[in-house]
Design an enzyme around this catalytic site. Structure first.
Site, PDB file in Angstrom:
ATOM      1  N   LYS A  22       0.614  -0.986   0.167  1.00 16.24           N
ATOM      2  CA  LYS A  22       0.372   0.732   0.180  1.00 16.24           C
ATOM      3  C   LYS A  22       0.986   1.508   0.123  1.00 16.24           C
ATOM      4  CE  LYS A  22      -2.131   1.314   4.224  1.00 16.24           C
ATOM      5  NZ  LYS A  22      -1.125   2.638   4.831  1.00 16.24           N
ATOM      6  N   ASN A  23       2.186   1.603   0.957  1.00 14.15           N
ATOM      7  CA  ASN A  23       2.697   2.554   0.834  1.00 14.15           C
ATOM      8  C   ASN A  23       3.395   2.595  -0.314  1.00 14.15           C
ATOM      9  OD1 ASN A  23       1.186   2.890   3.710  1.00 14.15           O
ATOM     10  ND2 ASN A  23       2.757   2.583   4.722  1.00 14.15           N
ATOM     11  N   ARG A  93      -4.073  10.350   4.743  1.00 12.88           N
ATOM     12  CA  ARG A  93      -3.101  11.476   4.515  1.00 12.88           C
ATOM     13  C   ARG A  93      -2.244  11.274   3.645  1.00 12.88           C
ATOM     14  NH1 ARG A  93       0.325  14.366   7.226  1.00 12.88           N
ATOM     15  NH2 ARG A  93       2.241  14.114   7.984  1.00 12.88           N
ATOM     16  N   CYS A 117      -4.521  12.364  12.927  1.00 13.17           N
ATOM     17  CA  CYS A 117      -5.131  11.189  12.928  1.00 13.17           C
ATOM     18  C   CYS A 117      -4.847  10.121  14.180  1.00 13.17           C
ATOM     19  CB  CYS A 117      -4.608  10.100  11.782  1.00 13.17           C
ATOM     20  SG  CYS A 117      -3.123   9.957  11.596  1.00 13.17           S
ATOM     21  N   ARG A 122       0.594  14.829  13.019  1.00 10.16           N
ATOM     22  CA  ARG A 122       1.225  14.317  12.285  1.00 10.16           C
ATOM     23  C   ARG A 122       0.987  15.769  10.922  1.00 10.16           C
ATOM     24  NH1 ARG A 122      -0.472   8.365   9.869  1.00 10.16           N
ATOM     25  NH2 ARG A 122       0.583   9.098   8.426  1.00 10.16           N
ATOM     26  N   ASP A 305       5.073   0.653  12.023  1.00  6.72           N
ATOM     27  CA  ASP A 305       3.809  -0.136  11.483  1.00  6.72           C
ATOM     28  C   ASP A 305       3.499  -1.352  11.975  1.00  6.72           C
ATOM     29  OD1 ASP A 305       3.913   1.398   8.370  1.00  6.72           O
ATOM     30  OD2 ASP A 305       3.873   1.938  10.605  1.00  6.72           O
ATOM     31  N   ARG A 397      -7.861  -0.451   5.192  1.00  3.30           N
ATOM     32  CA  ARG A 397      -7.936   0.802   4.253  1.00  3.30           C
ATOM     33  C   ARG A 397      -6.579  -0.090   4.142  1.00  3.30           C
ATOM     34  NH1 ARG A 397      -7.063   6.317   7.407  1.00  3.30           N
ATOM     35  NH2 ARG A 397      -5.986   6.701   5.461  1.00  3.30           N
TER      36      ARG A 397
HETATM   37  C1  EPZ Z   1       4.575   6.892   6.170  1.00  2.00           C
HETATM   38  O1  EPZ Z   1       3.709   8.093   6.866  1.00  2.00           O
HETATM   39  C2  EPZ Z   1       3.206   5.575   6.299  1.00  2.00           C
HETATM   40  N1  EPZ Z   1       2.258   5.853   5.460  1.00  2.00           N
HETATM   41  C3  EPZ Z   1       2.868   5.426   7.599  1.00  2.00           C
HETATM   42  O2  EPZ Z   1       2.050   4.385   7.419  1.00  2.00           O
HETATM   43  C4  EPZ Z   1       4.131   5.151   8.312  1.00  2.00           C
HETATM   44  O3  EPZ Z   1       4.028   4.634  10.042  1.00  2.00           O
HETATM   45  C5  EPZ Z   1       5.120   6.406   8.348  1.00  2.00           C
HETATM   46  O4  EPZ Z   1       5.639   6.571   6.635  1.00  2.00           O
HETATM   47  C6  EPZ Z   1       6.537   6.241   9.061  1.00  2.00           C
HETATM   48  O5  EPZ Z   1       7.443   5.197   8.525  1.00  2.00           O
HETATM   49  C7  EPZ Z   1       2.563   5.869   3.671  1.00  2.00           C
HETATM   50  O6  EPZ Z   1       3.100   5.907   3.468  1.00  2.00           O
HETATM   51  C8  EPZ Z   1       1.103   5.923   3.045  1.00  2.00           C
HETATM   52  P1  EPZ Z   1       6.367  10.391   8.467  1.00  2.00           P
HETATM   53  P2  EPZ Z   1       4.481   9.603   6.828  1.00  2.00           P
HETATM   54  O7  EPZ Z   1       6.274  11.415   7.663  1.00  2.00           O
HETATM   55  O8  EPZ Z   1       4.551   9.919   5.656  1.00  2.00           O
HETATM   56  C9  EPZ Z   1       6.271  13.703  11.610  1.00  2.00           C
HETATM   57  C10 EPZ Z   1       0.512   2.986   7.808  1.00  2.00           C
HETATM   58  O9  EPZ Z   1       0.114   1.960   8.627  1.00  2.00           O
HETATM   59  N2  EPZ Z   1       6.110  14.517  10.710  1.00  2.00           N
HETATM   60  O10 EPZ Z   1       7.911   9.198   7.658  1.00  2.00           O
HETATM   61  O11 EPZ Z   1       3.090  10.179   7.380  1.00  2.00           O
HETATM   62  C11 EPZ Z   1       5.625  12.588  11.937  1.00  2.00           C
HETATM   63  O12 EPZ Z   1       4.592  13.376  12.453  1.00  2.00           O
HETATM   64  C12 EPZ Z   1       1.060   4.134   8.242  1.00  2.00           C
HETATM   65  O13 EPZ Z   1       0.305   2.407   6.908  1.00  2.00           O
HETATM   66  C13 EPZ Z   1       7.015  15.906  11.120  1.00  2.00           C
HETATM   67  O14 EPZ Z   1       6.967  15.736  12.071  1.00  2.00           O
HETATM   68  O15 EPZ Z   1       5.209   9.712   8.449  1.00  2.00           O
HETATM   69  C14 EPZ Z   1       5.665  11.533  12.309  1.00  2.00           C
HETATM   70  O16 EPZ Z   1       5.953  11.758  13.700  1.00  2.00           O
HETATM   71  C15 EPZ Z   1       0.284   4.832   9.216  1.00  2.00           C
HETATM   72  N3  EPZ Z   1       6.478  16.675   9.640  1.00  2.00           N
HETATM   73  C16 EPZ Z   1       7.539  11.348  11.776  1.00  2.00           C
HETATM   74  O17 EPZ Z   1       7.832  12.622  11.404  1.00  2.00           O
HETATM   75  C17 EPZ Z   1       5.804  16.916   8.593  1.00  2.00           C
HETATM   76  O18 EPZ Z   1       6.358  17.232   7.648  1.00  2.00           O
HETATM   77  C18 EPZ Z   1       7.291  10.265  10.756  1.00  2.00           C
HETATM   78  O19 EPZ Z   1       5.738  10.407   9.687  1.00  2.00           O
HETATM   79  C19 EPZ Z   1       6.164  14.975   8.512  1.00  2.00           C
HETATM   80  C20 EPZ Z   1       6.145  14.635   9.359  1.00  2.00           C
END
Ligand code: EPZ
Length: 420
Positions: A22-23, A93, A117, A122, A305, A397
């Protein structure tokens, strides 16, 4: 709302084939915005989130077609609209990942802020700062990101955190920027590499794929073609935990074992036997589980995850385990529901202290987010009696027919549609 009823006690046996990731599929679908010619994606899972991303693409005038067997066809058209509306973005998201490709391709984009969420606030500050480095002018007003950039130019970008989405957003935009970009502290998740490999297959120039420094040489345009999405490592890891915690013997096929090394290692520490041969992962569960300490980390560390799923197993380990969540600020929504099943878990800041109990007991419980739902299903597999998991739309999802796959492994699992 649908619900799933599980009667615990079955040892899972047999083979299970994981679906496409998915990701990886979601950012790759967003990247088709950049392409000038038709794209055919293979191994795209049939999930609610994929449906959501398809609806977003159609908002811009892109023609799409889903075929059986995981085929997703995109017919790029001249983009007619440039807005990703709130009612679609709030549902998923990952819709925010269209910002970079949209502004790189058309010079403009209006994308709703994704909002928080269940697992955390996020924010998208890292995405915005990175795109601004490429010369994108961004304003945030009334809950929307307004982006303009008729001529993006290559730049040196250092991400404050190896954010998966921010890496993907800026990588997509950089492929059409003028000149070279260097993205430092880039996320190294396999899904980021899969996106980069897709972009290269469409004519992008990217080096350093799989590392935390990505070098991008901007090109005039991206073509089209066919591309196969990688297997879903989180789904594979979910079934690995299921096989181990039921004391079963499960072989996961069509996975990429190299993408699952930290979970394989952790399950071995717990006492499970895992053999990797010819791309298959065989998991044999022990009769007794050792407690462990685990901290979620960016890839290749233990994936956030898969944290909830492992915690479900640790509830019956012989001793006390510590689960530390370092990626999201609120990813323990499954804890209260596991406690309803008889688990002994206390939360201290970003740590969950999991004291093993002899067994769990079935009860009605509530799913709250995608991976927490999976953890509750797994807990039901080992709980005595019946466990009823409500709000299973969260599961849909990210897992394709999980109850059918579990039933095929011998689990006593039944889904009831709303009203049944
Ligand atoms: C991706 O989300 C995945 N989703 C998530 O999977 C996964 O948990 C996550 O990466 C971490 O591996 C998809 O790929 C669609 P991040 P993403 O930006 O990109 C902070 C699932 O269950 N952050 O790496 O949103 C954020 O708040 C989902 O399949 C900022 O502060 O994750 C978090 O604490 C859930 N500012 C951390 O970084 C930003 O601009 C990691 O987020 C961006 C992120």
């Amino acid at each position: 709302m649908d619900r799933i009823l599980i009667r615990g006690g079955s040892r899972l046996q047999g083979e299970v084939q994981v679906s496409g990731a998915k990701n990886a599929a979601l950012p790759i679908m967003a990247a088709t915005i950049l392409c000038d010619e038709p794209v055919t994606l293979e191994n795209v899972p049939n999930l609610v989130d994929i449906d959501s991303m398809e609806r977003i693409l159609c908002c811009f005038g892109i023609e799409t077609k889903r075929e059986v067997g995981g085929i997703f066809r995109v017919e790029p058209k001249t983009l007619r609209w440039f807005e990703a509306p709130y009612d679609l973005v709030r549902k998923m998201r990952a819709s925010f990942f269209v910002l970079g490709p949209l502004v790189a391709k058309s010079g403009q984009a209006r994308v709703s802020m994704p909002g928080g969420c269940a697992i955390g606030r996020r924010p998208v500050d890292i995405h915005i700062k990175a795109l601004e480095k490429l010369g994108v002018e961004i304003a945030v007003s009334h809950g929307y990101v307004e982006a303009h950039g008729l001529e993006l130019r290559g730049a040196e970008i250092v991400l404050d955190f190896p954010s998966v989405g921010a890496t993907e957003n800026v990588l997509m935009a950089a492929t059409l920027a003028k000149g070279e970009s260097v993205i430092r502290n880039a996320a190294r998740e396999p899904e980021v590499s899969d996106l980069a490999n897709f972009l290269v297959a469409m004519g992008a120039k990217i080096e350093g794929i799989g590392t935390d420094v990505l070098h991008v040489q901007g090109v005039q345009s991206l073509s089209g073609g066919a591309y196969r999405v990688i297997p879903d490592r989180i789904e594979a890891e979910t079934f690995m935990v299921a096989g181990a915690m039921t004391g079963g013997d499960v072989t996961i096929t069509d996975a990429t074992p190299d993408h699952c090394t930290s979970v394989i290692e952790k399950l071995r520490q717990i006492g499970a036997r895992l053999d990797v041969t010819d791309g298959k992962i065989r998991v044999q569960g022990p009769d007794e589980f050792k407690p462990v300490e685990v901290s979620t980390m960016p890839y290749p560390g233990f994936p956030t995850d898969s944290q909830a799923q492992l915690m479900a197993l640790l509830t019956i380990a012989k001793g006390t385990s510590i689960v530390k969540e370092t990626i999201f600020e609120n990813r323990f929504m499954h804890v209260s529901e596991l406690v309803r099943l008889g688990a002994d878990i206390t939360i201290d800041g970003n740590c969950a202290i999991v004291k093993g109990v002899p067994n769990l007991s079935g009860s009605p419980i509530m799913a709250s987010d995608l991976r927490a739902s999976a953890a509750l299903i797994l807990a039901g597999l080992i709980a005595r009696g019946e466990t009823e998991v409500l709000r299973v739309y969260h599961l849909d999802r990210g897992y394709e027919h999980i109850e059918a796959k579990l039933s095929a492994l011998g689990a006593n699992v039944e889904r009831f549609r709303r009203g049944q």
